[in-house]
Design a protein around this motif. Structure first.
Motif, PDB file in Angstrom:
ATOM      1  N   ILE A  10       0.848  -0.743  -0.069  1.00  0.00           N
ATOM      2  CA  ILE A  10       0.069  -0.027  -0.039  1.00  0.00           C
ATOM      3  C   ILE A  10       1.477   1.319   0.040  1.00  0.00           C
ATOM      4  O   ILE A  10       1.774   1.649   0.698  1.00  0.00           O
ATOM      5  N   GLY A  11       0.826   2.303  -0.854  1.00  0.00           N
ATOM      6  CA  GLY A  11       2.148   3.641  -1.158  1.00  0.00           C
ATOM      7  C   GLY A  11       2.541   2.912  -2.173  1.00  0.00           C
ATOM      8  O   GLY A  11       3.204   1.991  -2.852  1.00  0.00           O
ATOM      9  N   GLY A  12       2.151   3.907  -3.442  1.00  0.00           N
ATOM     10  CA  GLY A  12       2.898   3.919  -4.587  1.00  0.00           C
ATOM     11  C   GLY A  12       3.877   4.603  -4.640  1.00  0.00           C
ATOM     12  O   GLY A  12       4.216   5.520  -6.078  1.00  0.00           O
ATOM     13  N   GLY A  13       4.233   5.669  -3.077  1.00  0.00           N
ATOM     14  CA  GLY A  13       6.267   6.174  -3.669  1.00  0.00           C
ATOM     15  C   GLY A  13       7.289   5.331  -3.721  1.00  0.00           C
ATOM     16  O   GLY A  13       6.824   4.203  -4.169  1.00  0.00           O
ATOM     17  N   ILE A  14       8.061   6.254  -3.420  1.00  0.00           N
ATOM     18  CA  ILE A  14       9.349   5.947  -3.881  1.00  0.00           C
ATOM     19  C   ILE A  14       9.890   4.582  -2.733  1.00  0.00           C
ATOM     20  O   ILE A  14      10.580   3.324  -3.186  1.00  0.00           O
ATOM     21  N   ILE A  15       9.436   4.375  -1.385  1.00  0.00           N
ATOM     22  CA  ILE A  15       9.312   3.314  -0.790  1.00  0.00           C
ATOM     23  C   ILE A  15       8.510   2.669  -1.280  1.00  0.00           C
ATOM     24  O   ILE A  15       9.260   0.763  -1.518  1.00  0.00           O
ATOM     25  N   GLY A  16       7.462   2.187  -1.295  1.00  0.00           N
ATOM     26  CA  GLY A  16       6.221   1.610  -2.188  1.00  0.00           C
ATOM     27  C   GLY A  16       6.968   1.012  -3.275  1.00  0.00           C
ATOM     28  O   GLY A  16       6.933  -0.252  -3.566  1.00  0.00           O
ATOM     29  N   LEU A  17       6.975   1.766  -3.930  1.00  0.00           N
ATOM     30  CA  LEU A  17       7.984   1.444  -5.819  1.00  0.00           C
ATOM     31  C   LEU A  17       8.876   0.263  -5.397  1.00  0.00           C
ATOM     32  O   LEU A  17       8.974  -0.453  -5.584  1.00  0.00           O
ATOM     33  N   SER A  18      10.180   0.565  -4.436  1.00  0.00           N
ATOM     34  CA  SER A  18      10.894  -0.040  -4.082  1.00  0.00           C
ATOM     35  C   SER A  18      11.010  -1.150  -3.267  1.00  0.00           C
ATOM     36  O   SER A  18      11.577  -1.836  -3.861  1.00  0.00           O
ATOM     37  N   CYS A  19       9.715  -0.932  -2.677  1.00  0.00           N
ATOM     38  CA  CYS A  19       9.261  -3.178  -2.088  1.00  0.00           C
ATOM     39  C   CYS A  19       8.649  -3.342  -2.946  1.00  0.00           C
ATOM     40  O   CYS A  19       8.981  -4.653  -2.979  1.00  0.00           O
ATOM     41  N   GLY A  20       7.822  -2.943  -3.821  1.00  0.00           N
ATOM     42  CA  GLY A  20       7.604  -3.988  -4.962  1.00  0.00           C
ATOM     43  C   GLY A  20       8.303  -4.013  -5.774  1.00  0.00           C
ATOM     44  O   GLY A  20       8.519  -5.246  -5.871  1.00  0.00           O
TER      45      GLY A  20
END
Lengths: 395, 97
Positions: A10-20
């Motif tokens: 949940i969350g598509g910022g730089i942290i969420g995209l990096s996790c994804g």
């Protein structure tokens, strides 16, 4: 039902995209669910620093080193320059008291392997000829670097999607509950439901609210950071710049610094970085104003006054835009990364405050390792469970 | 003959039609998305000349109504301004909106 996955981020910022991205690379089927559009939150309204000198020796500095190495490998992996650059950085010192604190700090950082030193006035002016004459010395580290957040997010998303990751925009999460199989059901404002055994809460300043939907506790405060952007100008000096004033007040509690009421309220600190587009980002404020992310005349004016007093030639430079983002702040200044006790499969990866760009790659990689079963003993101090006692007091 | 798409839509940041269409083809369908990814509209004029053109391209390629694509918010400064205009409590019409 909109789909079932191995992991919902949940969350598509730089942290969420990096996790994804790092989860997808490890073979997980991942959906990244974002409330807004591309880079709508703090990751799209920040500066671009991979900054070492601001970090207290300890886990933040250690992880910053590892993140820098990951950035270097991402440039190849994502097939893009990512705006990665290495201009180095200087922290400007204006009096003897600040110098003493910074000397001590620099020595500690050196013992952690950071390439940093103190420059005298003459050496400082050689690198920064346009400075006002009020600074007596500075630090210098050739390691301070930068990356262009939009390019990093676009390419993490693009490569992740090529490998099967789903990125879903305009889908604010409205509920998180467990179903009969022990999976999490994540529902969004579109009345769609996504299920997965693992959920990663990477929602930055909103991480407390999202955790609460699942019954978890995350202490997170938004801090508004305003930044102005200049027109394209030739390089002003060789490096990016900060001032010691703000850093010193963070390092030494009770240290009396000479600030006006307005500066205190705005949490004003000087940060001056050259961008990929040959303009400068000049910041910034650090304000406690809830979730209000508007820019203000007061904030912009304070940033300009400060900038012009430090680098007077900026007076005749045009500023073309002001931005504001909500930095996610934790009570102890360290990010929250880990699984919540008693909630198998529910992770939080948030709370980087001003270090989100620096620490995004390493955060994603460590989170993916954790989800895939690798443990890293150092990460205990970042666990969300360090705040469990406070949660009981609140509830 | 291949259609020539290598001309600038955003002159400030030198972004071509081809680059903009490519990003829309990746699924990004708002002015903000396209701006943040390509830098079109991020330069000196802040999209005052190109954002309507880009909105039309998005609308044509995605079928979204142009009015919906054009909904963006503006923040001050509403036009570029020298820093000295705001220094020491100064203000100007460029920043009052």
């Amino acid at each position: 039902m909109a789909g079932s996955y191995d992991v919902i981020v949940i969350g598509g910022g730089i942290i969420g995209l990096s996790c994804g991205y790092y989860l997808t690379k490890q073979g997980k089927r991942v959906a990244v669910i974002e409330a807004g559009g591309f880079a709508d939150g703090a990751s799209g309204a920040c500066d671009d620093m991979i900054l070492f000198q601001s970090k207290k020796p300890g886990i933040n500095l250690e992880l910053a080193f590892e993140s820098l190495e990951l950035y270097k490998s991402l440039v190849g992996e994502l097939d893009d320059s990512l705006g990665f650059a290495n201009y180095g950085g200087m922290v400007l010192i204006q009096n003897q008291q600040e110098l003493e604190v910074m000397e001590e700090f620099v020595t500690q950082q050196q013992s952690y392997g950071l390439d940093v030193k103190i420059l005298d006035r003459k050496e400082m002016l050689r690198k920064q000829p346009f400075l006002s004459d009020r600074f007596i010395a500075s630090t210098y580290s050739p390691m301070d670097s930068q990356a262009y957040p939009f390019a990093v997010m676009h390419k993490l998303s693009g490569k992740g999607r090529k490998l099967g990751m789903q990125v879903i925009h305009k889908s604010p999460v409205t509920g998180i509950e467990k179903d009969g199989n022990g999976d999490y059901r994540v529902s969004t404002g579109q009345n769609l439901t996504y299920t997965a055994p693992v959920v990663v809460n990477a929602t930055g300043a909103w991480a407390g609210k999202v955790a609460a939907l699942a019954g978890a506790y995350v202490p997170m405060e938004p801090r508004r950071g305003q930044i102005i952007i200049t027109e394209k100008v030739p390089a002003v000096g060789e490096t990016n710049l900060w001032t010691a004033k703000y850093l010193v007040s963070k390092l030494k509690s009770g240290f009396e610094i000479d600030s006006t009421e307005e500066e205190k309220r705005l949490g004003l600190g000087f940060a001056f970085t050259r961008t990929e587009g040959d303009s400068y980002l000049i910041g910034s404020t650090r304000e406690s104003v809830g979730y209000d992310k508007r820019t203000t005349m007061e904030g912009i004016r304070a940033i300009i006054n400060q900038a012009v007093s430090i680098v007077p030639v900026l007076k005749d430079v045009n500023f073309i835009r002001a931005i504001a983002g909500l930095r996610p702040a934790t009570p102890d200044g360290k990010m929250i990364l880990g699984e919540h006790a008693g909630m198998k499969g529910f992770y939080t990866a948030a709370g980087h405050e001003g270090d989100g760009i620096s620490l995004a790659p390493i955060t994603g990689k460590l989170l993916a390792d954790m989800v895939c079963g690798t443990t890293d003993a150092r990460l205990g101090e970042l666990s969300p469970n360090r705040f469990a006692k406070d949660a009981k007091e609140v509830s | 003959m291949a259609e020539d798409k290598d001309f600038f839509i955003c002159r400030c940041e030198e972004v071509t039609l081809r680059e903009i269409e490519q990003v829309i083809d990746e699924g990004y369908d708002t002015l903000d998305d396209v701006k943040r990814i390509t830098r079109a509209g991020m330069g000196l004029c802040q999209g005052r000349s190109c954002s309507k053109v880009i909105a039309r391209i998005i609308s044509q390629k995605t079928g979204k109504p142009i009015e919906e694509v054009l909904q963006v918010s503006y923040r001050f400064p509403v036009r570029t301004e020298k820093m000295k205009a705001l220094e020491q409590g100064g203000g100007s019409d460029a920043t009052d909106n």
